[in-house]
Design a protein around this motif. Sequence first.
Motif, PDB file in Angstrom:
ATOM      1  N   TYR A 113     -33.631  13.876-102.039  1.00 45.07           N
ATOM      2  CA  TYR A 113     -32.986  12.568-102.213  1.00 45.07           C
ATOM      3  C   TYR A 113     -31.557  12.796-102.699  1.00 45.07           C
ATOM      4  N   ALA A 114     -30.614  12.100-102.085  1.00 49.19           N
ATOM      5  CA  ALA A 114     -29.213  12.229-102.495  1.00 49.19           C
ATOM      6  C   ALA A 114     -28.557  10.849-102.484  1.00 49.19           C
ATOM      7  N   SER A 115     -27.975  10.485-103.606  1.00 50.49           N
ATOM      8  CA  SER A 115     -27.181   9.258-103.656  1.00 50.49           C
ATOM      9  C   SER A 115     -25.762   9.628-104.078  1.00 50.49           C
ATOM     10  N   VAL A 116     -24.820   8.789-103.706  1.00 52.58           N
ATOM     11  CA  VAL A 116     -23.424   9.052-104.031  1.00 52.58           C
ATOM     12  C   VAL A 116     -22.817   7.793-104.634  1.00 52.58           C
ATOM     13  N   VAL A 117     -21.996   7.988-105.644  1.00 55.27           N
ATOM     14  CA  VAL A 117     -21.281   6.910-106.315  1.00 55.27           C
ATOM     15  C   VAL A 117     -19.800   7.256-106.264  1.00 55.27           C
ATOM     16  N   SER A 118     -19.007   6.374-105.690  1.00 55.31           N
ATOM     17  CA  SER A 118     -17.574   6.619-105.547  1.00 55.31           C
ATOM     18  C   SER A 118     -16.792   5.560-106.311  1.00 55.31           C
ATOM     19  N   LEU A 119     -15.715   5.994-106.946  1.00 47.86           N
ATOM     20  CA  LEU A 119     -14.879   5.087-107.727  1.00 47.86           C
ATOM     21  C   LEU A 119     -13.608   4.724-106.960  1.00 47.86           C
ATOM     22  N   PRO A 120     -13.058   3.540-107.205  1.00 47.25           N
ATOM     23  CA  PRO A 120     -11.779   3.164-106.581  1.00 47.25           C
ATOM     24  C   PRO A 120     -10.607   3.837-107.302  1.00 47.25           C
ATOM     25  N   VAL A 121     -10.721   5.144-107.469  1.00 42.39           N
ATOM     26  CA  VAL A 121      -9.707   5.931-108.179  1.00 42.39           C
ATOM     27  C   VAL A 121      -9.348   7.122-107.292  1.00 42.39           C
ATOM     28  N   ARG A 122      -8.089   7.249-106.963  1.00 46.90           N
ATOM     29  CA  ARG A 122      -7.662   8.402-106.174  1.00 46.90           C
ATOM     30  C   ARG A 122      -7.734   9.644-107.056  1.00 46.90           C
ATOM     31  N   GLU A 124      -6.132  12.455-107.099  1.00 52.51           N
ATOM     32  CA  GLU A 124      -4.886  13.027-107.639  1.00 52.51           C
ATOM     33  C   GLU A 124      -4.383  12.242-108.847  1.00 52.51           C
ATOM     34  N   HIS A 125      -4.654  10.938-108.858  1.00 50.45           N
ATOM     35  CA  HIS A 125      -4.255  10.140-110.015  1.00 50.45           C
ATOM     36  C   HIS A 125      -5.091  10.499-111.246  1.00 50.45           C
ATOM     37  N   ALA A 126      -6.389  10.712-111.031  1.00 52.61           N
ATOM     38  CA  ALA A 126      -7.249  11.088-112.152  1.00 52.61           C
ATOM     39  C   ALA A 126      -6.881  12.460-112.701  1.00 52.61           C
ATOM     40  N   LEU A 127      -6.507  13.382-111.815  1.00 50.77           N
ATOM     41  CA  LEU A 127      -6.123  14.725-112.263  1.00 50.77           C
ATOM     42  C   LEU A 127      -4.797  14.718-113.011  1.00 50.77           C
ATOM     43  N   ALA A 128      -3.932  13.755-112.687  1.00 54.06           N
ATOM     44  CA  ALA A 128      -2.617  13.701-113.327  1.00 54.06           C
ATOM     45  C   ALA A 128      -2.619  12.889-114.624  1.00 54.06           C
ATOM     46  N   ASP A 129      -3.624  12.080-114.833  1.00 58.96           N
ATOM     47  CA  ASP A 129      -3.684  11.193-116.006  1.00 58.96           C
ATOM     48  C   ASP A 129      -4.941  11.515-116.811  1.00 58.96           C
ATOM     49  N   ASP A 130      -4.778  12.118-117.980  1.00 64.94           N
ATOM     50  CA  ASP A 130      -5.933  12.537-118.787  1.00 64.94           C
ATOM     51  C   ASP A 130      -6.796  11.347-119.210  1.00 64.94           C
ATOM     52  N   LEU A 132      -7.142   8.386-117.632  1.00 68.63           N
ATOM     53  CA  LEU A 132      -7.868   7.896-116.463  1.00 68.63           C
ATOM     54  C   LEU A 132      -8.985   8.859-116.083  1.00 68.63           C
ATOM     55  N   ARG A 133      -8.710  10.146-116.218  1.00 72.31           N
ATOM     56  CA  ARG A 133      -9.735  11.156-115.896  1.00 72.31           C
ATOM     57  C   ARG A 133     -10.942  11.016-116.823  1.00 72.31           C
ATOM     58  N   ALA A 134     -10.678  10.889-118.107  1.00 73.40           N
ATOM     59  CA  ALA A 134     -11.777  10.750-119.069  1.00 73.40           C
ATOM     60  C   ALA A 134     -12.562   9.469-118.813  1.00 73.40           C
ATOM     61  N   GLN A 135     -11.857   8.381-118.514  1.00 77.03           N
ATOM     62  CA  GLN A 135     -12.516   7.097-118.228  1.00 77.03           C
ATOM     63  C   GLN A 135     -13.381   7.204-116.978  1.00 77.03           C
ATOM     64  N   HIS A 169     -11.110  10.080-102.869  1.00 72.98           N
ATOM     65  CA  HIS A 169     -11.558   9.297-104.014  1.00 72.98           C
ATOM     66  C   HIS A 169     -12.555  10.096-104.848  1.00 72.98           C
ATOM     67  N   LEU A 170     -12.467   9.916-106.140  1.00 69.08           N
ATOM     68  CA  LEU A 170     -13.353  10.612-107.066  1.00 69.08           C
ATOM     69  C   LEU A 170     -14.774  10.073-106.916  1.00 69.08           C
ATOM     70  N   HIS A 171     -15.752  10.968-106.795  1.00 65.87           N
ATOM     71  CA  HIS A 171     -17.126  10.524-106.588  1.00 65.87           C
ATOM     72  C   HIS A 171     -18.103  11.545-107.153  1.00 65.87           C
ATOM     73  N   ALA A 172     -19.360  11.106-107.271  1.00 64.23           N
ATOM     74  CA  ALA A 172     -20.424  11.968-107.791  1.00 64.23           C
ATOM     75  C   ALA A 172     -21.662  11.826-106.920  1.00 64.23           C
ATOM     76  N   HIS A 173     -22.394  12.940-106.774  1.00 65.04           N
ATOM     77  CA  HIS A 173     -23.661  12.960-106.047  1.00 65.04           C
ATOM     78  C   HIS A 173     -24.804  13.109-107.050  1.00 65.04           C
ATOM     79  N   ILE A 174     -25.896  12.436-106.791  1.00 69.71           N
ATOM     80  CA  ILE A 174     -27.103  12.546-107.620  1.00 69.71           C
ATOM     81  C   ILE A 174     -28.219  13.083-106.736  1.00 69.71           C
ATOM     82  N   ILE A 175     -28.809  14.213-107.125  1.00 68.39           N
ATOM     83  CA  ILE A 175     -29.804  14.896-106.310  1.00 68.39           C
ATOM     84  C   ILE A 175     -31.149  14.853-107.025  1.00 68.39           C
ATOM     85  N   ALA A 176     -32.216  14.556-106.245  1.00 68.95           N
ATOM     86  CA  ALA A 176     -33.553  14.482-106.830  1.00 68.95           C
ATOM     87  C   ALA A 176     -34.578  15.058-105.864  1.00 68.95           C
TER      88      ALA A 176
END
Length: 414
Positions: A113-122, A124-130, A132-135, A169-176
């Motif tokens: 099982y794999a789900s993905v969650v993507s944020l409306p955050v580019r 490169e912006h998250a990598l440049a802004d500590d 925003l990255r933490a949030q 876009h910054l995203h995460a996968h959840i594997i089960a």
Amino acid sequence: MSGYQFAHMELYSAKGKSAAGPEDHHAKRKNGQRAWTAQEIIDELERLEHASRHVIRGRPAPEIIPGDVDNFPDLRAAQIAAASIKESFPYTKKDGSKATRQRKLRADAPSIYASVVSLPVRTEHALADDELRAQSVALLNKSIEHEKKRIEKAGGRFMMGVIHWDEEHLHAHIIALDPVRGRVKHLHPGHAAKDDLIQEGKDRKLSKKEVNKLGNRAYCDAMRAWQDDFHSAVFQKAGLLRYGPRRGRLTRAEYRRAKESAMMRAADEEWRSEIESAMASAEEMKEAAAEEIERGRTMRATATERVEALEFGTASVLSQEIVYRPKKKEKPEGLAFGPNAPSSKKERTKIAGKRAKVGDALRGGISWRCSDAVNSLVRKGYATCQRLPSPNCPIHRVFHPTHSRTFYAMARAS
């Protein structure tokens, strides 16, 4: 953070879907996407060269959020083991008797099982802004935790989460996985709802067309509920919208106002939570302060009582209202009324009560009595250690005499 949520899930098998023809290297799903195998999905998660031609080079490596495993080789081994589970199924022998057989899980049965969650955050912006990255990472971790609880409630095992920093876009996968059953179809709320409805339709002896129609409706309802639950539990608090502009047929100006409104609601909710937390902390501090005040009052009252008892004992000995009585055969040593003691029985009873408090003060400062101790002893008026451990209880006390014979006698006689 502004925009709308994106969450998606998919199931994959060890074999994948068969290709349409000999010229096709991989089959296509109904939506036109490539039908990946379970191991190919893990390759893509790990960013192996042959499975990561779509990524932006030079970005940070995948960030693993550990579950039952914390590395990709262990995830591969766990998936292979789950896909090798043997299932029991009934069959009818030639003589008509019923029996069960075991066989390995079908290669095309979904086993990961794999789900993905993507944020409306580019990214490169998250990598440049500590900040925003933490949030963003905090929001992804909340999403992973939310999915983990749902997966484990459905009977699966959360294996790991993976945050990717190398796409637009910054995203995460959840594997089960399900190490016991092998199949993971029950972890997909849409498939689980549809299977339940199909079985119910068969029990009601509905036609195949009606069963499929009801099953598809149950599938869509369950997936909408999954998205709604995700939004209310995670994304709404971050200021993200449930739907994008096309769903509501909004103009750009209307959509911008909707995003701003969602952000304001999220900020208000965060502010309200902080206020409630501060109020709860203040209430706890108030209660603690009240307890300390009451404790101080009790200690002051106890200290006052001890001082008064000791002053009375000293004055009584000096005035010879009370004198030391040496040990005799029929009586132990202790205190007795002296030559200057009052003759009135009432006054002597009053002095005897105060004399008991003298012993209490010498042994810990408690002035209340244990009824069991009083009723079990010939000598009345002993204090107890029932409320707090002290040498006042006649059953458990350990009394250490001092060098003063009068002090010792007063304490013993109380």
